[in-house]
Write an enzyme that holds these catalytic residues in place. Structure first.
Site, short mmCIF file in Angstrom:
data_model
loop_
_atom_site.label_atom_id
_atom_site.label_comp_id
_atom_site.label_asym_id
_atom_site.label_seq_id
_atom_site.Cartn_x
_atom_site.Cartn_y
_atom_site.Cartn_z
N SER A 1 20.27 27.00 -6.32
CA SER A 1 20.77 27.30 -4.98
C SER A 1 20.03 28.45 -4.32
O SER A 1 19.97 28.52 -3.09
CB SER A 1 22.27 27.60 -5.04
N HIS B 1 25.01 34.52 -3.60
CA HIS B 1 23.94 33.94 -2.80
C HIS B 1 23.54 34.88 -1.66
O HIS B 1 24.41 35.39 -0.95
CB HIS B 1 24.36 32.59 -2.24
#
Length: 220
Positions: free
Chosen positions: A41, A188
């Site tokens: 990701s 993230h």
């Protein structure tokens, strides 16, 4: 009549040559380095627009001087990457493979030796296919314990030494502990962080690009 027919044949050949010149890419385009990014990701632009991700920014920085294929998948593990890579190597024949995997292995608490074996398989497969490899390292949160973190991050160092490949020790250097550059999940990075990620990767990637014939007037 024969002369007329010959003229027509020459005209047809000339026309075909012109058509091919218009539709077939020049040799220079075919010789451009191809970069294959195998990541999770962090390289798949999770939570942001794909064009904002650091891989897309890399493609922009190269400005057509190299091709970039982003084969990153959110949630990918080293095992999944190792199973997908052979087909991707055959399909794209990359000059450089960027391996950004391991974060999900660490978050799941998988044994570092298993992670290391999967990564070694990918490096060996890439090198056997004639590609150079750049390792992009990652760390895991402190709550996993220092012993496990050391064992996990040590995998990247050993692989870099064993296979003589360049290493970016920590992809999120200067980002992971800055809340303003991280999404709410704390894992993230935000869109604002993506140029900094690229700047972290670039110093190790640039020499590989130069070795593959790219003149780097692409970043001031």
């Amino acid at each position: 009549m024969r002369a007329l027919a010959a003229c027509r044949r020459r005209a047809a050949v000339a026309g075909m040559a012109l058509l091919l010149a218009l539709v077939v890419p020049p040799a220079q385009a075919e010789e451009r380095p191809l970069l294959l990014v195998m990541g999770d990701s962090l390289s798949a632009a999770y939570g942001i627009e794909r064009q904002e991700g650091w891989v897309s920014l890399l493609d922009e920085r190269l400005d057509g001087k190299a091709n970039v294929v982003n084969a990153s998948i959110s949630g990918e593990t080293s095992s999944g990457g190792a199973s997908r890579l052979p087909d991707l190597l055959g399909q794209h024949e990359p000059h450089i493979v960027l391996l950004e995997l391991g974060g999900n292995d660490g978050l799941r608490g998988l044994p570092p030796r298993q992670f290391e074996a999967n990564m070694a398989d990918m490096i060996e497969a890439s090198q056997a296919a004639g590609a150079e490899v750049l390792l992009l390292g990652i760390d895991i949160p402190p709550n996993y314990g220092q012993a496990y973190r050391d064992a996990f991050t040590g995998v990247y160092d050993r692989l870099a030494e064993e296979f003589d490949v360049p290493l970016v020790p920590f992809l999120l250097e200067g980002i992971a502990l800055d809340d303003s550059l991280m999404q709410d999940d704390g894992i993230h990075p935000t869109a604002a962080a993506q140029p900094r990620i690229l700047d972290t990767v670039w110093p190790e990637l640039a020499p590989l690009l130069e070795e593959n014939g790219l003149t780097l007037a692409v970043h001031d």
